[in-house]
Design a protein around this motif. Structure first.
Motif, PDB file in Angstrom:
ATOM      1  N   SER A   1       0.829  -1.204   0.000  1.00  0.00           N
ATOM      2  CA  SER A   1       0.000   0.000   0.000  1.00  0.00           C
ATOM      3  C   SER A   1       0.860   1.248   0.000  1.00  0.00           C
ATOM      4  CB  SER A   1      -0.929   0.002   1.215  1.00  0.00           C
ATOM      5  OG  SER A   1      -0.178  -0.063   2.416  1.00  0.00           O
ATOM      6  N   ASP A   2       2.082   1.143   0.543  1.00  0.00           N
ATOM      7  CA  ASP A   2       3.026   2.258   0.592  1.00  0.00           C
ATOM      8  C   ASP A   2       4.427   1.711   0.372  1.00  0.00           C
ATOM      9  OD1 ASP A   2       1.163   4.453   1.592  1.00  0.00           O
ATOM     10  OD2 ASP A   2       0.937   2.964   3.194  1.00  0.00           O
ATOM     11  N   GLU A   3       5.349   2.607   0.052  1.00  0.00           N
ATOM     12  CA  GLU A   3       6.739   2.200  -0.071  1.00  0.00           C
ATOM     13  C   GLU A   3       7.236   1.638   1.263  1.00  0.00           C
ATOM     14  OE1 GLU A   3       8.501   1.950  -2.647  1.00  0.00           O
ATOM     15  OE2 GLU A   3       7.392   3.126  -4.146  1.00  0.00           O
ATOM     16  N   ALA A   4       8.110   0.643   1.192  1.00  0.00           N
ATOM     17  CA  ALA A   4       8.643   0.023   2.407  1.00  0.00           C
ATOM     18  C   ALA A   4       9.430   1.035   3.220  1.00  0.00           C
ATOM     19  CB  ALA A   4       9.534  -1.154   2.032  1.00  0.00           C
ATOM     20  N   GLU A   5       9.334   0.903   4.529  1.00  0.00           N
ATOM     21  CA  GLU A   5      10.101   1.740   5.452  1.00  0.00           C
ATOM     22  C   GLU A   5      11.085   0.828   6.189  1.00  0.00           C
ATOM     23  OE1 GLU A   5       7.409   3.732   8.018  1.00  0.00           O
ATOM     24  OE2 GLU A   5       6.234   4.618   6.384  1.00  0.00           O
ATOM     25  N   GLY A   6      12.330   0.829   5.741  1.00  0.00           N
ATOM     26  CA  GLY A   6      13.295  -0.077   6.342  1.00  0.00           C
ATOM     27  C   GLY A   6      12.885  -1.511   6.098  1.00  0.00           C
ATOM     28  N   THR A   7      12.719  -2.280   7.180  1.00  0.00           N
ATOM     29  CA  THR A   7      12.306  -3.685   7.050  1.00  0.00           C
ATOM     30  C   THR A   7      10.810  -3.858   7.296  1.00  0.00           C
ATOM     31  OG1 THR A   7      12.833  -4.102   9.376  1.00  0.00           O
ATOM     32  CG2 THR A   7      14.576  -4.509   7.767  1.00  0.00           C
ATOM     33  N   THR A   8      10.074  -2.766   7.385  1.00  0.00           N
ATOM     34  CA  THR A   8       8.626  -2.840   7.602  1.00  0.00           C
ATOM     35  C   THR A   8       7.902  -2.616   6.293  1.00  0.00           C
ATOM     36  OG1 THR A   8       8.837  -2.012   9.862  1.00  0.00           O
ATOM     37  CG2 THR A   8       6.662  -1.874   8.846  1.00  0.00           C
ATOM     38  N   VAL A   9       7.038  -3.558   5.922  1.00  0.00           N
ATOM     39  CA  VAL A   9       6.259  -3.433   4.691  1.00  0.00           C
ATOM     40  C   VAL A   9       4.778  -3.531   5.013  1.00  0.00           C
ATOM     41  CG1 VAL A   9       8.105  -4.337   3.219  1.00  0.00           C
ATOM     42  CG2 VAL A   9       6.464  -5.915   4.218  1.00  0.00           C
TER      43      VAL A   9
END
Length: 262
Positions: A38-46
């Motif tokens: 739904s959004d670009e990954a933030e670090g290791t959180t998708v």
């Protein structure tokens, strides 16, 4: 045709063939999948993009980047993840997986119950006991399903052990059965090798208790007897030396830093 396509075709060719269905799920677990976010990954959180369907919410994944692009038609955020990682992160959330939508010969809707089942198979921990066999015998003829399961179990063991040998063993409590002996295995690799066998047996439709396992130094006297009487299962060559450092990988591809799905 991708490996997942081949397993999918075999499964649909005979819906009553449990072995073909299990091979499909094994291929899915081993495949690299492109998961819509739904959004670009933030670090290791998708954050997977969730689609509400009549039978429950699903995330969408594709086994090639081209199939994902063909389906979406536009650039979208995604993460390239092993199937087993996606399944493990979705387990228990009532979430299904839509696979290869837009590809008629490969599309598959995996319900939340199937996600939970596959996560349980992939996450099982073999029972551990301490003991040594008191007698070693030749293993005898093997069922094709068991022979295939053993080949799968050792397929990722290159460089982790000196040998993998199958024998028939007798134990102090009077029990006897097939025994896979890992000789000269790295102690740090023992848990992974044990899980690999348990997983391979589960995907073959065989009970985990069909084969016991033991780890022995390759200098052990019992190891020499096992080598003399047993059936060696060829190990793959050790993996090649790691390449030069590259830019950070896509979220979830580092096994030491699995992704967190929001």
């Amino acid at each position: 045709m991708t490996p997942l396509d081949t397993a999918h075709a075999a499964m649909l060719a005979d819906p009553e063939d449990d072995a073909a269905r299990l091979r499909y799920y094994r291929s899915l677990a081993d495949a690299e999948l492109f998961l819509l976010l739904s959004d670009e990954a933030e670090g290791t959180t998708v954050s997977p993009r969730v689609f509400p369907l009549e039978d429950g919410p699903v995330v969408l994944a594709f086994d090639t980047e081209e199939r994902m692009v063909d389906f979406t038609g536009v650039a979208v955020p995604y993460a390239a993840l092993p199937g087993r990682v996606i399944v493990a992160q979705l387990a228990g959330q009532g979430m299904g997986i839509g696979l290869n939508l837009g590809t008629p010969d490969s599309v598959w809707l995996m319900g939340s119950h199937a996600v939970d089942w596959l996560a349980a198979v992939l996450g099982q921990t073999p029972a551990e006991t301490r003991g040594r066999p008191i007698a070693i015998h030749t293993p005898g003829a093997l069922e094709p399903e068991l022979a295939e399961a053993l080949e799968v179990a050792v397929s990722g063991a290159g460089g982790l052990a000196a040998a993998a040998v199958l024998v028939r063993a007798a134990w102090q409590d009077g029990g006897q059965g097939l025994l896979l002996a890992w000789l000269g295995a790295r102690s740090s690799a023992e848990p992974a090798l044990a899980r690999a066998l348990a997983e391979a047996l589960a995907f073959s439709g065989l009970d985990q208790a069909a084969v016991d396992m033991v780890f022995l130094p390759d200098t052990d006297p019992v190891a020499r007897q096992i080598l003399a009487l047993g059936r060696s299962i060829p190990l793959p060559p050790p993996p090649a030396a790691p390449p030069e450092p590259q830019p950070p990988s896509a979220p979830g591809m580092n096994p030491d830093r699995p992704p967190r799905l929001k």
